[in-house]
Enzyme design. Sequence first.
Site, PDB file in Angstrom:
ATOM      1  N   ASP A 151      38.435  47.342  41.635  1.00 39.17           N
ATOM      2  CA  ASP A 151      38.970  45.992  41.802  1.00 39.17           C
ATOM      3  C   ASP A 151      38.367  45.262  42.989  1.00 39.17           C
ATOM      4  OD1 ASP A 151      40.292  47.684  43.700  1.00 39.17           O
ATOM      5  OD2 ASP A 151      41.825  46.137  43.949  1.00 39.17           O
ATOM      6  N   LYS A 181      33.123  54.885  49.814  1.00 41.80           N
ATOM      7  CA  LYS A 181      32.618  53.746  49.045  1.00 41.80           C
ATOM      8  C   LYS A 181      32.327  52.581  49.979  1.00 41.80           C
ATOM      9  CE  LYS A 181      36.382  53.489  46.630  1.00 41.80           C
ATOM     10  NZ  LYS A 181      37.404  53.001  45.672  1.00 41.80           N
ATOM     11  N   ASP A 217      44.571  51.804  44.201  1.00 42.61           N
ATOM     12  CA  ASP A 217      45.536  50.721  44.393  1.00 42.61           C
ATOM     13  C   ASP A 217      44.884  49.413  43.959  1.00 42.61           C
ATOM     14  OD1 ASP A 217      47.657  49.138  45.169  1.00 42.61           O
ATOM     15  OD2 ASP A 217      47.974  50.213  47.036  1.00 42.61           O
TER      16      ASP A 217
END
Length: 268
Positions: A196, A171, A2
């Site tokens: 991102d 992560k 996302d």
Amino acid sequence: MDGVIYRGNQLIPGANKFISGLREREIPYLFLTNNSQRTRRDVAHKLRKLGIEACEDDVFTCAMATARFLANQTPNGTAYVIGENGLVNALHRNGYTIADDDVDYVVVGEGRTLNFEMVERGVRLVEKGARLIATNMDTTCPTENGIRPGCGAIVSMIESATNRTAFSVGKPSPVMMRAARKQLGLRTDETIMVGDTMYTDILGGAQVSYRTVLVLSGHTTRAGISRFAYKPDLICDCVADIPEEFYLGEKHVTSDKLTTGSVEEVNA
């Protein structure tokens, strides 16, 4: 994914072309996600609905990384789960039994159906000796209506109440980053992390010496990058702007590819 491949239920322009290009060139890749709610089959289904060819084997979730880590640490163990189907399914597939008492681990993910009774039970089990595991430490999850509390926010209640620190596998943990690379069959110097978010995607890649690409189509703004002590190797507006030379084996991206406003090579 996302903020990199899609935003909510909208495909980011050029993402499908980028993935198709990787397939055509037979460049191996995985979709990594810190969302433990969905199974990888569910994730692949969403990608296909958005127009991206995908199957289960293309997806690697923090729930998978967590389940594999626990199976290696304590084979055929037991866990109390604060989470949803994606996490439970991953644990089952790796030989774990889900129980409510006398468990080896309390495993925390994120979700919309969690309640305070589950958190209370988790606290009591950790006090009795269960080890505390978090699928990730993201404090928020993005939704189409704004943010909601993420796994990090939920597990922090148990940490504070028990004075225990959770071990996180998602992560930016090297556990997940290395597991994904090994699944692809790549060397460290062949691996690129595209994301991102500076404090998960880029930090995770930097910690294991992968090349990193920050895309500005999600969480991070160009102005916010300077707040971090580490930096990506490349900054692009979106995945469609990543120069082919960067992932086709060339040592350097040519300067003419870097003079546009959408791509920026970050010098050491």
